[in-house]
Write a protein that holds these residues in place. Sequence first.
Motif, PDB file in Angstrom:
ATOM      1  N   LEU A  29       0.815  -1.217   0.000  1.00  0.00           N
ATOM      2  CA  LEU A  29       0.000   0.000   0.000  1.00  0.00           C
ATOM      3  C   LEU A  29       0.847   1.266   0.000  1.00  0.00           C
ATOM      4  O   LEU A  29       0.486   2.262  -0.624  1.00  0.00           O
ATOM      5  N   ALA A  55      -8.457   7.852   2.930  1.00  0.00           N
ATOM      6  CA  ALA A  55      -8.802   6.438   3.119  1.00  0.00           C
ATOM      7  C   ALA A  55      -7.556   5.566   3.002  1.00  0.00           C
ATOM      8  O   ALA A  55      -7.368   4.621   3.784  1.00  0.00           O
ATOM      9  N   HIS A  56      -6.700   5.895   2.064  1.00  0.00           N
ATOM     10  CA  HIS A  56      -5.444   5.153   1.876  1.00  0.00           C
ATOM     11  C   HIS A  56      -4.603   5.225   3.147  1.00  0.00           C
ATOM     12  O   HIS A  56      -4.114   4.207   3.656  1.00  0.00           O
ATOM     13  N   GLN A  58      -5.597   5.874   6.152  1.00  0.00           N
ATOM     14  CA  GLN A  58      -6.287   5.159   7.227  1.00  0.00           C
ATOM     15  C   GLN A  58      -6.086   3.642   7.105  1.00  0.00           C
ATOM     16  O   GLN A  58      -5.844   2.962   8.098  1.00  0.00           O
ATOM     17  N   HIS A  59      -6.158   3.123   5.893  1.00  0.00           N
ATOM     18  CA  HIS A  59      -5.954   1.683   5.677  1.00  0.00           C
ATOM     19  C   HIS A  59      -4.534   1.271   6.044  1.00  0.00           C
ATOM     20  O   HIS A  59      -4.330   0.224   6.677  1.00  0.00           O
ATOM     21  N   LYS A  62      -4.344   1.206   9.886  1.00  0.00           N
ATOM     22  CA  LYS A  62      -5.049   0.065  10.473  1.00  0.00           C
ATOM     23  C   LYS A  62      -4.300  -1.244  10.222  1.00  0.00           C
ATOM     24  O   LYS A  62      -4.213  -2.093  11.108  1.00  0.00           O
ATOM     25  N   LEU A  63      -3.768  -1.382   9.027  1.00  0.00           N
ATOM     26  CA  LEU A  63      -3.024  -2.597   8.696  1.00  0.00           C
ATOM     27  C   LEU A  63      -1.744  -2.676   9.516  1.00  0.00           C
ATOM     28  O   LEU A  63      -1.379  -3.749  10.018  1.00  0.00           O
TER      29      LEU A  63
END
Length: 105
Positions: A29, A55-56, A58-59, A62-63
């Motif tokens: 990512l 959003a990117h 945030q992902h 979280k990951l």
Amino acid sequence: MHVDIAQMRAGANKSYAASGFADEGVQALTRGRVSAGMFGDFSAAEQFETAVDGAHTQHVGKLRNQERRLGVLGDKTHVTATCFVEMERRNTEAIEAVLCSLTQA
């Protein structure tokens, strides 16, 4: 109570593997980002770009958090398994000491 130490350690290793996969996801990512102007040069496109970029980010966060948590879970599971092994060793020694003292009396 029966504790399957091998199963605990296998679970810990699976947690480590999942942590590694999460890290690979983070690496993948973070190699790509939304380029400025990629959706056009008008207000709605810029708003969409900002939303996608948020959003990117945030992902990725979280990951990365999941990667850390899975690693900690693996660590704690190995520590717990070792504690059970040590407790079993101490308990066995204590029982043997009592049996030995009874047979010598």
